[in-house]
Design an enzyme around this catalytic site. Sequence first.
Site, short mmCIF file in Angstrom:
data_model
loop_
_atom_site.label_atom_id
_atom_site.label_comp_id
_atom_site.label_asym_id
_atom_site.label_seq_id
_atom_site.Cartn_x
_atom_site.Cartn_y
_atom_site.Cartn_z
N ASP A 201 30.35 11.08 55.82
CA ASP A 201 31.68 11.49 56.26
C ASP A 201 31.60 12.65 57.25
O ASP A 201 32.43 13.56 57.24
CB ASP A 201 32.54 11.90 55.06
CG ASP A 201 34.04 11.90 55.39
OD1 ASP A 201 34.44 11.20 56.35
OD2 ASP A 201 34.80 12.59 54.69
N VAL B 295 41.67 23.32 47.51
CA VAL B 295 40.65 24.31 47.83
C VAL B 295 41.30 25.69 47.89
O VAL B 295 42.32 25.89 48.58
CB VAL B 295 39.96 24.00 49.18
CG1 VAL B 295 38.85 25.02 49.45
CG2 VAL B 295 39.37 22.59 49.15
N LYS C 187 36.68 24.51 45.24
CA LYS C 187 37.30 23.18 45.19
C LYS C 187 37.54 22.79 43.74
O LYS C 187 36.63 22.88 42.92
CB LYS C 187 36.42 22.13 45.88
CG LYS C 187 37.04 20.74 45.91
CD LYS C 187 36.07 19.70 46.46
CE LYS C 187 35.82 19.87 47.92
NZ LYS C 187 35.02 18.73 48.48
N LEU D 197 43.49 27.52 50.55
CA LEU D 197 42.91 27.17 51.85
C LEU D 197 43.35 25.79 52.31
O LEU D 197 43.43 25.53 53.52
CB LEU D 197 41.39 27.23 51.79
CG LEU D 197 40.78 28.62 51.62
CD1 LEU D 197 39.27 28.50 51.43
CD2 LEU D 197 41.10 29.51 52.80
#
Length: 333
Positions: free
Chosen positions: A138, A29, A43, A21
């Site tokens: 974030d 990922v 992940k 991904l």
Amino acid sequence: MDPLDRSDPKRIGDITLRGRLGFGGMGRVFYGVTDDHEAVAVKVIREDLVARAEVRARFARETDALRTIQGPHIAALVDASDEDEERPWLAVEFVRGLTLKEFVETSGPLSEADAAALGVVLAGALRDIHAVGLLHRDLKPANVLLGQDGPKVIDLGLVAFAEGPTDLTTTESTLGTPACMSPEQANTPKQVTSAADVYALGATLLFALTKHYPYDGGNIAAMLMNIISADTQPNLDGLSDSTRPLFVKMLAHDPAARPTVAQSDDRLKELCGRAPLKRLVEATYVERESDPEEVGPPPRPPRKDLSAVVRPGSVVAMLADRLRSVYSANAAF
């Protein structure tokens, strides 16, 4: 989605990997499917970083945060490795759809009502994060997925405790995305509060409405200098008179001058009107061309072919014999 490379694992835990991904500074990922046929994003820490204690600590913090936080608009943890595993990994629900960044860059800015509806959802996600004493730190357009069931916040790799300093960063390092980073996070990253997430929410919604961020610069260093300067005002071009006052407050240089998440949420609800989430999903859900196919239920096992074992004619004859014997027995009474 890109195909797996020869060097990629084919299976992690109870998850079969089917493709790549993406990747980032800390890890890669993958797209995978659990043995229970649930689509997940997996992940994994990069091999060249897996031995670094600070990277493993950051990864462990993200996993712990996902275990702690419960919210309808935060991608949920599905499974994770043990802490002492050689190469840690975590799996979260796979959200099908574009990121907010991808959507705006390809389809243009959101309407004021849809951006406000998005803000309500994101404020709710931040409220769930703050409720357990954590900060996201974030929030940005690339960390908001516009899924078919509504927007979801992803990537809690920079979560920190809301009270007191965090050991996640040092005084010499700045973690986060500069475009959506508050002045205090850029200047003193170890001393941020929930006001930093409010600033990031404002920067994210500003991008959704105008396709630009509060500050720009020829490079990251110049952008950071503009962000931490109290004399440089954020770029609010493209905002209407009805939305501008809220963004002036959310992007204020002084954290104490910003509204709380709850106060921001109240104003955003006024701006978006009724049925915000349904309208937002209809307006923004676009599936990537490279997204994997839907994962359906497990296939039914094939029916056994009994024709070679029992012929239809023999079955009929057997049943006829049983009926005759039963009838004869009853007739004797």
